[in-house]
Write an enzyme that holds these catalytic residues in place. Structure first.
Site, short mmCIF file in Angstrom:
data_model
loop_
_atom_site.label_atom_id
_atom_site.label_comp_id
_atom_site.label_asym_id
_atom_site.label_seq_id
_atom_site.Cartn_x
_atom_site.Cartn_y
_atom_site.Cartn_z
N HIS A 74 0.63 -1.02 0.49
CA HIS A 74 0.27 -0.23 -0.14
C HIS A 74 0.88 0.89 -0.27
CE1 HIS A 74 0.64 0.71 3.86
NE2 HIS A 74 0.57 -0.77 4.19
N ASP A 76 -0.66 4.10 0.58
CA ASP A 76 -1.16 5.76 1.79
C ASP A 76 -0.35 4.52 3.49
OD1 ASP A 76 -2.27 3.02 2.24
OD2 ASP A 76 -4.00 3.96 3.22
N GLU A 128 -5.11 1.20 2.89
CA GLU A 128 -5.06 0.08 3.98
C GLU A 128 -4.95 0.84 4.80
OE1 GLU A 128 -2.28 -3.44 6.49
OE2 GLU A 128 -1.60 -1.09 5.95
#
Length: 369
Positions: A74, A76, A128
């Site tokens: 991920h 993020d 995530e």
């Protein structure tokens, strides 16, 4: 053993893109720019609406046929928080450590992933750290629509503890959050017969659930645990019986339990102690365990070859997107030491990032040979 991408430089480029969950746009641009020259076909798509969306995801594939090895991760990150010495999104190397939000969880691991024949895929989500509703589940749907199915998946979450390579995650506990609301009737404390105090009812619920032993665990997982994370009622005067009371709890559970059964258990206890009270539940994921096999052997042997460490096989810690990806194929999590993840001053040792790239390359070479 050198990779085609300098993992530290790519990690810097990714960190320099602020991508507080949900991530989109520039940080995906940077990763795409790095993958295209390596022969990847990059597919990006955005799904969902507020409050859980929109979320951007990426599936980048190279090669055809089998075997198909997937790397999941991920882009993020959690909010930076206060107290950083330097700008959390202006990466710097200090005393051999790359400092910046995402250096540990998990932009450096994405940068460390490498190449080879067979089918290789990046399964990268922009959500995530948040609700993940339109994150990895949407990637799984995309793979199904395009008739792609990895044979095994490595997730680059920071799993190591004291040293790189000392721990890999072969499974994760499930997680469910629940919100309990007990209605009452507001009134004056001097006239309790004219009110209905919800606090005592909630106290009985809390006591009954707190005394509950869910299980004793097993060889692969510790015992499941129920923890209250909030208890309260509307603020009021010292002589006011509140009109309602509430509690929030989380259960981290092993593979002896199912989320829906735990919700039912809580509902039954709540109804017994406070008829008319309500329970709202959200199951974040079920427990899963990857059985011993080829993926274990690939990751363990690569770690041993690069570090000399024989890793512990663990199911501890929090959840990962493995809870979704296990529906496709065997999954393990392995990445950097996690001491600084989500903290102010998050960082990763440059040497560890370089060694991690070598470990990933060994895994891919053997998986696709």
């Amino acid at each position: 053993m050198a990779s085609l991408i300098d993992p530290v430089e790519l990690a810097k480029r990714l960190i320099a893109c602020p991508s507080v969950t949900p991530a989109s746009g520039r940080v995906f641009d940077e990763l795409e720019e790095a993958l295209l020259p390596l022969g990847f076909d990059v597919h990006r798509f955005t799904l969902g609406e507020a409050p859980d969306g929109p979320v951007e995801n990426m599936v980048a594939t190279r090669g055809t046929g089998g075997p198909h090895f997937g790397f999941a991760g991920h882009l993020d990150v959690v909010p930076a928080g206060e107290g950083w010495v330097s700008d959390p999104f202006a990466p710097v190397v200090e005393d051999g450590r790359l400092v910046g939000r995402g250096a540990n969880d998990m932009k450096s691991a994405i940068a460390a992933f490498a190449e080879h024949r067979g089918t290789l895929s990046f399964l990268i989500t922009g959500d995530e750290e948040g609700p993940a509703t339109f994150g990895t589940p949407a990637i799984i749907d995309w793979l199904a629509e395009h008739e792609l199915k990895p044979d095994m998946i490595l997730i680059g979450e920071p799993t190591s503890e004291a040293a790189l390579g000392d721990t890999i995650k072969i499974g994760r506990r499930g997680s469910v959050n629940m919100w309990i609301n007990v209605p009452g009737t507001q009134g004056h404390v001097a006239y309790p017969h004219r009110a209905d105090n919800p606090v005592g009812k909630l106290a009985r619920i809390v006591a009954a659930l707190d005394a509950k032993t869910l299980d004793e665990g097993n060889d692969s997982f510790p015992p499941s645990n129920l923890e209250f994370t909030d208890i309260g009622c509307p603020p009021g005067a010292t002589n006011l019986i509140p009109g309602g009371a509430s509690a929030r709890l989380n259960i981290r559970f092993n593979n002896l339990q199912r989320g829906v059964d735990l919700v039912r258990m809580v509902e039954e206890i709540v109804e017994r102690e406070a008829p008319g009270a309500s329970v709202v539940a959200k199951i974040s994921g079920e427990a899963f365990l990857t059985p011993p096999g080829a993926l274990y052997d690939l990751v363990v042997s690569a770690i041993e070859a690069e570090t000399g460490i024989s890793p512990t096989l663990s199911t501890g810690g929090g959840t990962s997107d493995g809870r979704f990806l296990i529906a496709l194929c065997p999954v393990v999590d392995f990445g950097l030491p996690n001491a600084s993840m989500h903290k102010v001053g998050e960082s990763a040792a440059v040497k560890d990032i370089e060694t991690l790239a070598n470990i990933y390359q060994r895994v891919i070479e053997r998986a696709l040979s």
